[in-house]
Design an enzyme around this catalytic site. Structure first.
Site, PDB file in Angstrom:
ATOM      1  N   TYR A 188      13.559  30.684   7.694  1.00 11.65           N
ATOM      2  CA  TYR A 188      12.539  31.516   8.271  1.00 11.65           C
ATOM      3  C   TYR A 188      12.450  31.894   9.925  1.00 11.65           C
ATOM      4  O   TYR A 188      12.880  31.035  10.595  1.00 11.65           O
ATOM      5  CB  TYR A 188      11.180  30.824   7.844  1.00 11.65           C
ATOM      6  CG  TYR A 188      10.706  30.948   6.517  1.00 11.65           C
ATOM      7  CD1 TYR A 188      10.516  32.026   5.681  1.00 11.65           C
ATOM      8  CD2 TYR A 188      10.668  29.777   5.667  1.00 11.65           C
ATOM      9  CE1 TYR A 188      10.042  32.198   4.319  1.00 11.65           C
ATOM     10  CE2 TYR A 188      10.296  29.680   4.278  1.00 11.65           C
ATOM     11  CZ  TYR A 188      10.139  30.760   3.673  1.00 11.65           C
ATOM     12  OH  TYR A 188       9.786  30.674   2.362  1.00 11.65           O
ATOM     13  N   LYS A 206       0.821  -1.257   0.061  1.00 14.22           N
ATOM     14  CA  LYS A 206      -0.100  -0.011   0.097  1.00 14.22           C
ATOM     15  C   LYS A 206       0.891   1.142   0.047  1.00 14.22           C
ATOM     16  O   LYS A 206       1.978   1.181   0.151  1.00 14.22           O
ATOM     17  CB  LYS A 206      -1.010  -0.075   1.163  1.00 14.22           C
ATOM     18  CG  LYS A 206      -0.188   0.166   2.545  1.00 14.22           C
ATOM     19  CD  LYS A 206      -1.175   0.072   3.785  1.00 14.22           C
ATOM     20  CE  LYS A 206      -0.362   0.060   4.933  1.00 14.22           C
ATOM     21  NZ  LYS A 206      -1.052  -0.074   6.219  1.00 14.22           N
TER      22      LYS A 206
END
Length: 393
Positions: A262, A35
């Site tokens: 940042y 998956k």
């Protein structure tokens, strides 16, 4: 490395070898769970490698994932297990995919698709034995079993399996004991009601190596297929299959007191060299790992500093002589001292599953090594499609 600025290299021989180790730990058949695009490794090549290593089943969570395997020419038994009433069950039945059902409403939808296609649906009933997630509750189990038996008598479906999922196989044997007892009780009820499932499956990766009483007819191996040790503190000898590589795209020397990225969450305490790499949180580098995470550059582990951005992050190279284009290993098996997926999971306070599946789609995957085969028959040969049950010794 290719002309790309980053790549994820997947060692298919490692996948096949991990499955061989899993298969050697049980007398049950092995389902390789592919998956989430094979846990970020590439579902189709991983599936082929896993089948060559001895898996006889493939597991996915969605119709889209199951049909991708069939479109690629894989004919091994596939179980798909997360569905809604809107799922195109007719397409799954036409593709010879087994489906999991945990509610009467979904059973109705599967039966309707079977009537419409003229195919007998192969169903695995799921019982919730303690995860409190997917699966019928103990109170709802009798109704699900009763409707299943009704549809079996009608001839539109066959209950091929009964299954559940363990919550604490990597940490608590007591929880495993309780869930195994609940599972056994649910199976007994189903059989007393007239169902005759040929496949019982409960064990996940951790239980393959810690709880043999949970193996029954089939084990579902997920993270272990990809080489991550499923039991904390216990080395089984699995090999991580994915290596994430990039390169330095900017180098600058900065003085002490320089704010980085940042909000200037990091300010340099000394003159240092900053190396920029073109991977950020859109590529699977967790945003909040600055000051903890490291990469391998110039043969040394060096820290990521400052806030991780969407497309890039900054490495503090100190006084190392760094140049544009220098190779950087973000994660891998650890052979050369590079961080592993488990290291990244610890830095990000998550699990290796999230680290591996989080590597973004713009990072190309390159598959190398033996382990892939021309078809899913595998190096050992495949059993007939409808008869993949307990592995023969």
């Amino acid at each position: 490395m290719t002309g790309e600025q980053a790549e994820a290299v997947v060692d298919l021989a490692a996948i096949a070898g991990n499955v061989e180790r899993i298969a050697g730990a049980t007398s049950a058949a092995v389902m390789a769970v592919v998956k989430a695009d094979g846990f970020g490794h590439g579902a189709v090549p991983v599936a082929r490698a896993a089948l060559s290593g001895g898996a006889t089943w493939l597991g996915v969570t969605s119709a889209t994932e199951a049909l991708e395997l069939r479109t690629a020419g894989l004919t091994a038994p596939v179980l798909s297990w997360l569905h809604s009433p809107a799922t195109d069950f007719a397409a799954l039945l036409a593709a010879d995919v087994d489906v999991s059902v945990a509610a009467p409403e979904l059973l109705d939808a599967v039966a309707a698709a079977a009537r419409a296609t003229g195919r007998t649906a192969r169903v695995h009933l799921k019982i919730d034995t303690g995860m409190s997630r997917h699966g019928a509750t103990a109170d709802g189990w009798p109704e699900l079993v009763a409707w299943s038996r009704k549809y079996e008598r009608e001839g539109v479906l066959r209950v091929r399996g009964v299954w559940s999922h363990l919550a604490t196989a990597d940490s608590s044997p007591y929880g495993v004991t309780a869930q195994t007892a609940a599972f056994t009780e649910a199976v007994a009820y189903a059989r007393d009601a007239g169902l005759d499932p040929e496949l019982l499956h409960l064990a996940n990766s951790a239980a393959v190596f810690t709880a043999p009483r949970t193996h029954f007819d089939l084990v579902r191996a997920g993270i272990a297929v990809y080489g991550v040790e499923p039991v904390p503190g216990r080395a089984i000898g699995l090999r991580p299959a994915l290596t994430l590589r990039t390169q330095v795209i900017m180098v600058k020397r900065v003085p002490a007191g320089t704010g980085v990225s940042y909000q200037h969450t990091h300010v340099t305490s000394r003159p240092t060299t900053l190396a920029l790499i073109p991977l950020g949180f859109a590529d699977g580098i967790p945003r909040g790992v600055d000051g903890r995470a490291q990469v391998l550059l110039g043969g040394r582990r060096l820290p990521i500093i400052g806030r991780v951005a969407m497309d890039q992050c900054v490495v503090d190279a100190g006084d190392l002589d760094v140049h544009l284009g220098d190779p950087v290993t973000v994660l891998g098996p650890g052979d050369d001292g590079e961080p592993t997926a488990a290291d990244w999971a610890a830095w990000a306070a998550t699990n290796p599953h999230e680290i591996l599946t989080g590597i973004g789609t713009r990072v190309p995957r390159r598959h190398e090594g033996k382990g892939t085969v021309a078809s899913d028959a595998g190096a050992r040969g495949a059993l007939p499609l409808l008869h993949h049950g307990r592995k023969r010794r």
